[in-house]
Design an enzyme around this catalytic site. Structure first.
Site, mmCIF file in Angstrom:
data_model
loop_
_atom_site.group_PDB
_atom_site.id
_atom_site.type_symbol
_atom_site.label_atom_id
_atom_site.label_comp_id
_atom_site.label_asym_id
_atom_site.label_seq_id
_atom_site.Cartn_x
_atom_site.Cartn_y
_atom_site.Cartn_z
ATOM 1 N N ASP A 153 6.506 3.185 2.246
ATOM 2 C CA ASP A 153 5.239 3.477 1.559
ATOM 3 C C ASP A 153 4.910 2.455 0.477
ATOM 4 O OD1 ASP A 153 2.911 5.204 1.055
ATOM 5 O OD2 ASP A 153 3.831 5.291 -0.919
ATOM 6 N N HIS A 180 2.848 4.719 6.027
ATOM 7 C CA HIS A 180 1.674 4.346 5.229
ATOM 8 C C HIS A 180 0.791 3.530 6.175
ATOM 9 C CE1 HIS A 180 -0.237 2.422 1.506
ATOM 10 N NE2 HIS A 180 -0.634 1.654 2.496
ATOM 11 N N ASP A 306 1.170 11.817 -3.845
ATOM 12 C CA ASP A 306 1.175 10.353 -4.009
ATOM 13 C C ASP A 306 1.074 10.002 -5.503
ATOM 14 O OD1 ASP A 306 1.327 7.650 -3.520
ATOM 15 O OD2 ASP A 306 -0.634 7.487 -2.547
HETATM 16 ZN ZN LIG Z 1 1.112 4.900 0.495
#
Ligand SMILES: [Zn+2]
Length: 433
Positions: A153, A180, A306
């Site tokens: 990510d 991602h 996130d």
């Molecule tokens: Zn991300």
């Protein structure tokens, strides 16, 4: 703050309509019912409060090791507890990258020492997030941290052969690859959702197709390998359609949406304030509507924050130079109330499912995401949906960083208390130590 706790008259999300008392003792729910007493225990008057299983975040950036100026495991997990979380997955893009057993064990131990939530380290898919060579996935899985979720990510695993190999590798220990989804060539220099607003502002466009192309490819790879794919931070209506299709085939595909993508749109970039700069970018009203509908019908499995803390200097820059990312742990449940509950799209049982039950299942986290019932874990959150609305003030957040896109926005609700295995981490909206 362990020992006996008696929660008086809370409404259990997914439970009966009438309020119930919940006795927490010895790390478990020792009794549920009416008129309970606990002579030796502390009592919380919970009339009007919702009792949820402790929230589980699949996508948190705790920044330690390496970027302790932005966040530490201690401050990030304190923020998580204040947001109602009892477990978080710590993303691998630290310095050094969490791509070895040594680093994931370090993060796991820091989480244990802090003691606010269970920290489940996410392992990198590729060495140094470099996208070239597979990291030591097996060694991280076998480590004390028992990693099951792997992600680069911040970067996309763009090489399809590498993605295939990673999916194949993690099958041996029931792992999952969290992607991602960002096609790198289609997003070179991209600054804001490609569309009318980006054109008007003169910012380089970030096309929806760059996300959707990778998701489509990876769904096919998940099917081909018979392995588990989790799609991080879905942000477009088209992505929802692809995930819906993959699920209809019975493939092992799950997905998350962030609170900010459920609420905010690209028009907020009009003032060029980089607090609204995020990866993937804020999209359009039509995308927000599609994401809300997908979370409501279960196409998108869960909400993941996130949470991406940044020091002031990284965000107070020209839009093009500013870092991507927003904090989110301390506002997630309030945003979900406004976007999903107060709109009638989801009830509290649905919130428990999307913010605790399903993320725990996807992240392979035991002892979390179970209904509040006799003998179950005493990891629960008490939430007051009638509090507020009150403007968000990042200055009072426990996170070390202040880059909340909700700053100044009125949001409903308040996390009143959080318990981790019967120990109070938050009481009356404050951490207990
Ligand atoms: Zn991300």
């Amino acid at each position: 703050m362990s020992g006996q706790w008696l929660v008086k008259g809370a409404r259990i999300a997914g439970g009966p309509d009438e309020p119930a008392d919940i006795l927490l003792d010895g790390g478990v729910v020792a009794a549920v019912g009416g008129g309970l007493s606990a002579p030796a225990g502390r009592i919380i008057e919970a009339a009007g409060l919702i009792a949820l299983p402790g929230l589980v975040d699949l996508h948190t950036h705790l920044r330690e090791p390496g970027r302790e100026d932005a966040e530490t495991v201690e401050t990030g997990t304190r923020a998580a507890a204040l947001g109602g979380y009892t477990a978080v997955h710590a993303m691998a893009n630290t310095e050094p990258v969490a791509d070895t057993a040594g680093v994931v064990e370090q993060v796991w131990r820091l989480g244990q020492q802090a003691g606010y939530v269970d920290v489940r380290p996410v392992g990198a898919v590729t060495v140094g997030l470099g996208g070239k060579n597979l990291a030591e996935l097996g060694a991280m899985a076998d480590s004390a941290a028992q990693v099951r979720v792997f992600s680069d990510d911040g970067f996309c695993v763009a090489d399809p052969l590498l993605m295939r190999r990673a999916l194949e590798y993690v099958k041996a220990f029931d792992g999952v690859i969290a992607q991602h989804a960002q096609e790198p060539r289609l997003t070179e220099g991209a600054q804001l959702n490609e569309g009318e607003v980006a054109s008007r502002l003169g910012l380089a466009g970030w096309p929806a197709a760059a996300e959707e192309a990778i998701i489509a490819r990876d769904c096919l790879l998940a099917a081909h390998t018979g392995s588990a794919l989790h799609v991080c931070h879905v942000s477009t209506a088209g992505s929802v359609e692809i995930i819906r299709w993959a699920k209809s085939k019975g493939w092992q595909v799950t997905a998350e949406v962030t609170p900010h993508h459920l609420m905010l749109t690209d028009s907020l970039a009009e003032g060029y304030d980089p607090v609204f700069k995020v990866n993937p970018p804020l999209r359009t009203h039509a995308d927000v509507d599609a994401l809300r509908a997908a979370l409501a019908d279960g196409t998108i499995d869960c909400v993941a924050t996130d949470h991406a803390p940044h020091p002031v200097e990284a965000k107070e820059a020209e839009w093009a130079d500013a870092a991507n990312g927003m904090t989110g742990l301390e506002t997630a449940l309030r945003v979900v109330q406004q976007a999903m509950v107060d709109t009638g799209l989801l009830d509290w049982a649905g919130v428990a499912d999307r913010m605790s039950v399903r993320p725990a299942r996807i992240g392979r986290v035991s002892g979390h995401g179970q209904p509040i019932a006799l003998g179950g874990p005493a990891s629960i959150t008490l939430y007051d949906p009638a509090a507020g609305p009150e403007a968000v003030d990042p200055a009072i957040h426990a996170s070390k960083s202040r880059n909340s896109p909700f700053a100044g926005m009125p949001l409903p609700g308040r996390v009143v208390a959080t318990f981790l295995r019967g120990t109070a981490t938050v009481i009356d909206g404050k951490v207990t130590r």
